[in-house]
Design an enzyme around this catalytic site. Structure first.
Site, PDB file in Angstrom:
ATOM      1  N   ASP A 203       1.113  -1.229  -0.127  1.00 23.54           N
ATOM      2  CA  ASP A 203       0.040  -0.043   0.402  1.00 23.54           C
ATOM      3  C   ASP A 203       0.635   0.928  -0.229  1.00 23.54           C
ATOM      4  O   ASP A 203       1.888   1.267   0.697  1.00 23.54           O
ATOM      5  CB  ASP A 203      -1.006  -0.487   1.047  1.00 23.54           C
ATOM      6  CG  ASP A 203      -1.925   1.031   1.300  1.00 23.54           C
ATOM      7  OD1 ASP A 203      -2.095   1.740   0.446  1.00 23.54           O
ATOM      8  OD2 ASP A 203      -2.393   1.661   2.429  1.00 23.54           O
TER       9      ASP A 203
ATOM     10  N   HIS B  16       2.974   3.244  -9.250  1.00 24.87           N
ATOM     11  CA  HIS B  16       3.370   1.882 -10.059  1.00 24.87           C
ATOM     12  C   HIS B  16       4.571   1.516 -10.184  1.00 24.87           C
ATOM     13  O   HIS B  16       4.927   0.421  -9.908  1.00 24.87           O
ATOM     14  CB  HIS B  16       1.940   1.707 -10.125  1.00 24.87           C
ATOM     15  CG  HIS B  16       0.518   2.359  -9.777  1.00 24.87           C
ATOM     16  ND1 HIS B  16       0.378   2.527  -8.354  1.00 24.87           N
ATOM     17  CD2 HIS B  16      -0.409   2.753 -10.683  1.00 24.87           C
ATOM     18  CE1 HIS B  16      -1.654   2.501  -8.111  1.00 24.87           C
ATOM     19  NE2 HIS B  16      -1.411   3.123  -9.317  1.00 24.87           N
TER      20      HIS B  16
ATOM     21  N   LEU C 206      11.254 -20.454  -3.719  1.00 22.24           N
ATOM     22  CA  LEU C 206      10.753 -19.984  -3.459  1.00 22.24           C
ATOM     23  C   LEU C 206       8.884 -20.137  -3.658  1.00 22.24           C
ATOM     24  O   LEU C 206       8.899 -19.533  -5.174  1.00 22.24           O
ATOM     25  CB  LEU C 206      11.032 -18.217  -3.037  1.00 22.24           C
ATOM     26  CG  LEU C 206       9.691 -17.131  -2.766  1.00 22.24           C
ATOM     27  CD1 LEU C 206       9.534 -17.399  -1.923  1.00 22.24           C
ATOM     28  CD2 LEU C 206      10.439 -15.921  -3.370  1.00 22.24           C
TER      29      LEU C 206
END
Length: 261
Positions: A39, A56, A150
């Site tokens: 956020d 962004h 991962l």
């Protein structure tokens, strides 16, 4: 609040009750699964008097740093809340910028993630994206399917309430069709109908930007996750912020509903 300069807000959270997962926290154990609500991109851009898309783009760089930090700390599961189901309500221009950035990220980063041994899994309403983005997502999952270093779960067009409703609908259909007995439905069987089937529940949820809420993210799965709220805008998130969150996690005592020993 200066971006990247704020402290970790160490707020209490309830531990996750689980019979088959060893307690982690004050014994120094690291989380198996870290989930992050990314956020602050828009506020970061606004403070720098830049267009929102610049925030962004900077956030995409933070994603790269975050994945590397997870690998360095040996975290096997990382989930990133990249695009919520509510984000479709944003102005059309911003949605276009976001989907374009997603497409660019997939084309430019997936090969590197594959080389790093990262498996990509996507959850959410894929059908809401255009065919080109859906094709890129499918290709990323296929290419990285065998990787084990991962697992990166990307939540796209994802909303937890919608996920739970969809699971309930699928269960109702299975009962109607005689494939499932109502008496056999418990928490474990219900979880198999969620988008995260096969994914361990998050041990810790991090939210950046100083906001302190889950915003419809992994509501079922995060029932007993440790919550860590960091006063840093997502584009400024780096390895140190990741390490700080891990320090908060390891300092907490997770009793899984039991009394201290």
């Amino acid at each position: 609040m200066e971006p990247g300069a704020g402290p970790v807000l160490d707020r209490p959270a309830s531990p996750r009750a689980s019979a088959d997962v060893a307690p982690a926290g004050s014994d120094g154990a690291r989380p198996t699964h870290v989930a992050i609500i990314m956020d602050g991109n828009g506020r970061w851009a606004a403070r720098k008097r830049l267009p929102r898309v610049a925030g962004h783009r900077a956030g995409a760089q933070a994603v790269r740093r975050c994945i590397q930090a997870a690998i360095e700390h040996g975290i096997p599961w990382l989930t990133l809340y990249a695009f919520s189901s509510e984000n479709w309500r944003r102005p059309a221009e911003e949605v276009t910028d976001l989907t374009g950035l997603l497409r660019h990220y997939l084309r430019s980063e997936i090969a590197e993630l594959h080389r790093e041994g990262v498996r990509v899994r996507v959850i959410g309403e894929h059908a809401r994206f255009g065919p080109d983005v859906r094709a890129e997502l499918d290709a990323a999952e296929r290419l990285t399917r065998g990787n084990t270093r991962l697992t990166l779960v990307i939540a796209l067009s994802y909303g937890a309430r919608g996920e739970i409703v969809t699971a309930a609908r699928r269960i109702a259909e299975a009962v109607r069709d005689g494939k499932l007995s109502p008496d056999s439905i418990d928490e474990e069987s219900f979880a198999r109908f969620l988008a995260t089937d096969g994914v361990p529940d998050p041990d810790m949820v991090i939210r950046t930007s100083g906001e302190c809420r889950l915003s419809n993210f992994l509501l079922w799965q995060s029932a007993y996750a440790e919550l860590v709220f960091q006063d840093v805008l997502w584009p400024d998130f780096d390895r140190q912020h990741f390490a700080d969150a891990l320090s908060v996690f390891t300092s907490r005592e997770r009793r899984f509903g039991a009394r201290p020993g």
